[in-house]
Design a protein around this motif. Structure first.
Motif, PDB file in Angstrom:
ATOM      1  N   ASP A  70     -11.643  14.707 -29.089  1.00  0.00           N
ATOM      2  CA  ASP A  70     -10.428  14.117 -29.642  1.00  0.00           C
ATOM      3  C   ASP A  70      -9.530  15.252 -30.136  1.00  0.00           C
ATOM      4  OD1 ASP A  70      -8.577  12.321 -30.584  1.00  0.00           O
ATOM      5  OD2 ASP A  70      -9.765  11.634 -32.288  1.00  0.00           O
ATOM      6  N   LEU A  71      -8.276  15.244 -29.701  1.00  0.00           N
ATOM      7  CA  LEU A  71      -7.337  16.299 -30.071  1.00  0.00           C
ATOM      8  C   LEU A  71      -6.146  15.705 -30.809  1.00  0.00           C
ATOM      9  CD1 LEU A  71      -6.226  19.222 -29.947  1.00  0.00           C
ATOM     10  CD2 LEU A  71      -5.278  18.659 -27.685  1.00  0.00           C
ATOM     11  N   ILE A  72      -5.816  16.314 -31.954  1.00  0.00           N
ATOM     12  CA  ILE A  72      -4.619  15.961 -32.710  1.00  0.00           C
ATOM     13  C   ILE A  72      -3.700  17.174 -32.721  1.00  0.00           C
ATOM     14  CG2 ILE A  72      -3.705  15.420 -35.001  1.00  0.00           C
ATOM     15  CD1 ILE A  72      -6.232  13.804 -35.528  1.00  0.00           C
ATOM     16  N   VAL A  73      -2.434  16.963 -32.390  1.00  0.00           N
ATOM     17  CA  VAL A  73      -1.432  18.026 -32.451  1.00  0.00           C
ATOM     18  C   VAL A  73      -0.429  17.666 -33.528  1.00  0.00           C
ATOM     19  CG1 VAL A  73       0.362  19.272 -31.227  1.00  0.00           C
ATOM     20  CG2 VAL A  73      -1.718  18.598 -30.022  1.00  0.00           C
ATOM     21  N   PHE A  85       3.811  17.429 -24.646  1.00  0.00           N
ATOM     22  CA  PHE A  85       2.361  17.429 -24.466  1.00  0.00           C
ATOM     23  C   PHE A  85       1.954  16.365 -23.437  1.00  0.00           C
ATOM     24  CE2 PHE A  85       3.035  19.387 -28.594  1.00  0.00           C
ATOM     25  CZ  PHE A  85       2.231  20.508 -28.494  1.00  0.00           C
ATOM     26  N   ALA A  86       2.536  15.166 -23.573  1.00  0.00           N
ATOM     27  CA  ALA A  86       2.232  14.107 -22.609  1.00  0.00           C
ATOM     28  C   ALA A  86       2.742  14.477 -21.222  1.00  0.00           C
ATOM     29  CB  ALA A  86       2.844  12.782 -23.068  1.00  0.00           C
ATOM     30  N   GLU A  87       3.941  15.075 -21.156  1.00  0.00           N
ATOM     31  CA  GLU A  87       4.504  15.471 -19.863  1.00  0.00           C
ATOM     32  C   GLU A  87       3.649  16.524 -19.176  1.00  0.00           C
ATOM     33  OE1 GLU A  87       8.460  16.657 -20.795  1.00  0.00           O
ATOM     34  OE2 GLU A  87       9.163  14.604 -21.191  1.00  0.00           O
ATOM     35  N   ALA A  88       2.932  17.321 -19.979  1.00  0.00           N
ATOM     36  CA  ALA A  88       2.041  18.343 -19.421  1.00  0.00           C
ATOM     37  C   ALA A  88       0.652  17.786 -19.092  1.00  0.00           C
ATOM     38  CB  ALA A  88       1.920  19.515 -20.388  1.00  0.00           C
ATOM     39  N   GLY A  89       0.481  16.482 -19.273  1.00  0.00           N
ATOM     40  CA  GLY A  89      -0.802  15.863 -18.964  1.00  0.00           C
ATOM     41  C   GLY A  89      -1.863  16.075 -20.021  1.00  0.00           C
ATOM     42  N   ILE A  90      -1.444  16.426 -21.234  1.00  0.00           N
ATOM     43  CA  ILE A  90      -2.394  16.674 -22.327  1.00  0.00           C
ATOM     44  C   ILE A  90      -2.594  15.401 -23.120  1.00  0.00           C
ATOM     45  CG2 ILE A  90      -2.769  17.966 -24.479  1.00  0.00           C
ATOM     46  CD1 ILE A  90      -1.019  20.199 -23.117  1.00  0.00           C
ATOM     47  N   ASP A  91      -3.823  14.964 -23.230  1.00  0.00           N
ATOM     48  CA  ASP A  91      -4.151  13.723 -23.934  1.00  0.00           C
ATOM     49  C   ASP A  91      -4.427  14.052 -25.396  1.00  0.00           C
ATOM     50  OD1 ASP A  91      -4.804  11.001 -24.321  1.00  0.00           O
ATOM     51  OD2 ASP A  91      -6.926  11.498 -24.171  1.00  0.00           O
ATOM     52  N   ALA A  92      -3.419  13.930 -26.217  1.00  0.00           N
ATOM     53  CA  ALA A  92      -3.542  14.264 -27.632  1.00  0.00           C
ATOM     54  C   ALA A  92      -2.782  13.245 -28.458  1.00  0.00           C
ATOM     55  CB  ALA A  92      -2.992  15.666 -27.897  1.00  0.00           C
ATOM     56  N   ARG A  93      -3.236  13.078 -29.696  1.00  0.00           N
ATOM     57  CA  ARG A  93      -2.467  12.289 -30.658  1.00  0.00           C
ATOM     58  C   ARG A  93      -1.479  13.223 -31.338  1.00  0.00           C
ATOM     59  NH1 ARG A  93      -6.634   9.285 -34.416  1.00  0.00           N
ATOM     60  NH2 ARG A  93      -8.031  11.016 -33.916  1.00  0.00           N
ATOM     61  N   VAL A  94      -0.201  12.933 -31.207  1.00  0.00           N
ATOM     62  CA  VAL A  94       0.854  13.783 -31.768  1.00  0.00           C
ATOM     63  C   VAL A  94       1.304  13.137 -33.080  1.00  0.00           C
ATOM     64  CG1 VAL A  94       3.133  14.774 -31.385  1.00  0.00           C
ATOM     65  CG2 VAL A  94       1.540  14.520 -29.469  1.00  0.00           C
ATOM     66  N   SER A 338      -6.403   4.106 -26.325  1.00  0.00           N
ATOM     67  CA  SER A 338      -5.726   4.802 -27.411  1.00  0.00           C
ATOM     68  C   SER A 338      -4.287   5.116 -27.036  1.00  0.00           C
ATOM     69  CB  SER A 338      -6.474   6.093 -27.748  1.00  0.00           C
ATOM     70  OG  SER A 338      -5.763   6.855 -28.695  1.00  0.00           O
ATOM     71  N   LYS A 339      -4.075   5.558 -25.817  1.00  0.00           N
ATOM     72  CA  LYS A 339      -2.723   5.888 -25.364  1.00  0.00           C
ATOM     73  C   LYS A 339      -1.840   4.656 -25.365  1.00  0.00           C
ATOM     74  CE  LYS A 339      -0.149   7.835 -21.476  1.00  0.00           C
ATOM     75  NZ  LYS A 339      -0.235   8.376 -20.093  1.00  0.00           N
ATOM     76  N   GLU A 340      -2.350   3.544 -24.859  1.00  0.00           N
ATOM     77  CA  GLU A 340      -1.555   2.313 -24.815  1.00  0.00           C
ATOM     78  C   GLU A 340      -1.156   1.863 -26.218  1.00  0.00           C
ATOM     79  OE1 GLU A 340      -1.739  -2.224 -22.953  1.00  0.00           O
ATOM     80  OE2 GLU A 340      -3.584  -1.055 -23.162  1.00  0.00           O
ATOM     81  N   MET A 341      -2.114   1.899 -27.149  1.00  0.00           N
ATOM     82  CA  MET A 341      -1.806   1.463 -28.505  1.00  0.00           C
ATOM     83  C   MET A 341      -0.889   2.457 -29.205  1.00  0.00           C
ATOM     84  SD  MET A 341      -4.379   0.144 -31.512  1.00  0.00           S
ATOM     85  CE  MET A 341      -4.686  -1.407 -30.658  1.00  0.00           C
TER      86      MET A 341
END
Length: 417
Positions: A70-73, A85-94, A338-341
């Motif tokens: 799990d990654l948080i930025v 981050f999303a545009e780069a394909g990185i799955d993180a909570r921003v 997680s992404k959808e929510m």
């Protein structure tokens, strides 16, 4: 409790924010580990000073994503260019940095400070009103450390609150594992009585924020509690009631004690009593027994109640808990849900702050922000940032009127009137 790894890039301000994140994480019982591969969650406090820095941040985020579950930025790039981050394909909570400590928790109750003694931090007085919890959630390890509820008398907590105000507190934060069950062991829930007495018996200009209260605990006193909120301007019109799932089947497997309709009834009661208030809640996605239908029910509940402050947490097994023995869902399933929510959260929270633009609010300047800014809270505990604070003569601890001139996803910008 979670194992965390934190990395900080950029200026002294970022390092200060990371120290505050770590302090809150350790107060909540979470512990640091040596590297991201050993962590339940990795936190990257980012910088965005030049284009080369941005590229470095994206590259490091990609590396961390591969090393941890799990990654948080957070930090400057998260706030200013979070979409990259999303545009780069990185799955993180921003997230904004002050959202990070709550987001790290796996839906667990927070622990309180040792001895549940008050703390004055700037103009914020932290008042733990009780220790312990009446719940027995299948995923939570905190209960093993805190035990059952132990509630000091109302009079004792009123005196502690009075002492904080006399020491300079302008905002009192009522905390506990579950503030809604304060007094439960004596056969009477007393949160509404405590709040009423703090507001009526203590002289001075201050605000009170009520911390986490599980839906079951406040459901039985929801009308009395909402009436107290409606009566007293000293109370921020804000409740944090973590529902965790929109599926009664999943709530049963979590042993959450409440059902969905009880949470909705709490929300409806506050809607009836208050014209302007903020609902904060938590969702755990990817609990081992959560089906696609269960997740859809959580999404539907999110849309129905429209919480404006939300912690979305991917389920993570904690040693010694009953849920740790369940067969888990795949990591991709948890990431997708997680992404959808989180996308729905960004939409709803963004719409709430956008609706404020052009309006005037009375706010309390609570703490210094990044650069020459001050973080303020309005009557519903929505965050409004006043920039260039020193040249405008705005100081922490001051009440002032501001016109909302713009917004980001999780806060607004205001100009002093």
């Amino acid at each position: 409790m979670a194992r965390y790894h934190i990395e900080t890039y950029g200026c002294t301000s970022n390092r200060g924010e990371s120290r505050q994140i770590e302090r809150k994480l350790r107060d909540a019982g979470h512990r640091p580990v040596d590297g991201p591969s050993e962590a339940d969650v990795a936190i990257m406090n980012s910088c965005t000073v030049v284009e080369k820095t941005e590229r470095n941040m994206l590259r490091r985020a990609e590396e961390l994503q591969a090393e941890t579950a799990d990654l948080i930025v957070t930090g400057c790039m998260a706030i200013a260019q979070g979409e990259e981050f999303a545009e780069a394909g990185i799955d993180a909570r921003v997230l904004h940095w002050d959202e990070v400590p709550n987001a790290v928790g796996n839906g667990e109750c927070p622990t309180t400070t040792a001895g549940t003694e008050p703390i004055l931090d700037g103009v914020v007085g932290i008042l733990p009103i009780a220790r312990g919890c009446m719940s027995d959630c299948s995923y939570c390890i905190t209960k093993h450390a805190t035990g059952k509820i132990d509630s000091p008398p109302v009079e004792e907590n009123v005196e502690k609150a009075r002492a904080l105000v006399h020491a300079g507190a302008k905002e009192i934060r009522i905390t506990g594992q579950d503030t809604g069950v304060y007094g439960w062991e004596e056969g009477e829930r007393k949160l509404h009585r405590l709040l009423d007495r703090i507001c009526t018996e203590i002289d001075g200009d201050f605000r009170v924020r009520v911390g986490m209260a599980n839906p079951k605990g406040i459901h039985g006193i929801r009308e009395e509690l909402a009436d107290v909120f409606a009566e007293h301007d000293e109370l921020y019109n804000f409740i944090h009631a973590p529902v965790q799932s929109g599926s009664n089947d999943v709530l049963g497997d979590m042993r959450r004690q409440h059902q969905v309709d009880e949470f909705v009834e709490v929300v409806e009661t506050f809607d009836d009593r208050l014209d302007y208030w903020t609902l904060s809640t938590d969702f755990i996605v990817g609990f081992p027994s959560e089906t696609d239908h269960d997740h859809a029910q959580s999404m539907a509940l999110f849309r129905e109640t429209r919480p404006e402050k939300v912690n979305v947490t991917r389920f993570s097994k904690r040693p010694g808990t009953d849920a740790a023995d369940l067969k888990g869902l795949g990591g991709q399933v948890k990431k997708d849900r997680s992404k959808e929510m989180s996308e729905l959260k960004q939409q709803i929270v963004g719409e709430a702050y956008e609706s404020m633009v052009g309006e005037t609010r009375e706010v309390l300047a609570v703490e210094e922000g990044t650069g020459d800014s001050v973080k303020c809270r309005d009557g519903a505990y929505r965050q409004i940032i006043v920039q260039n604070a020193s040249e405008r003569g705005v100081e922490v601890g001051e009440f002032l009127e501001v016109e909302v001139t713009g917004h980001s996803t999780v806060y607004a910008f205001g100009e002093p009137v």
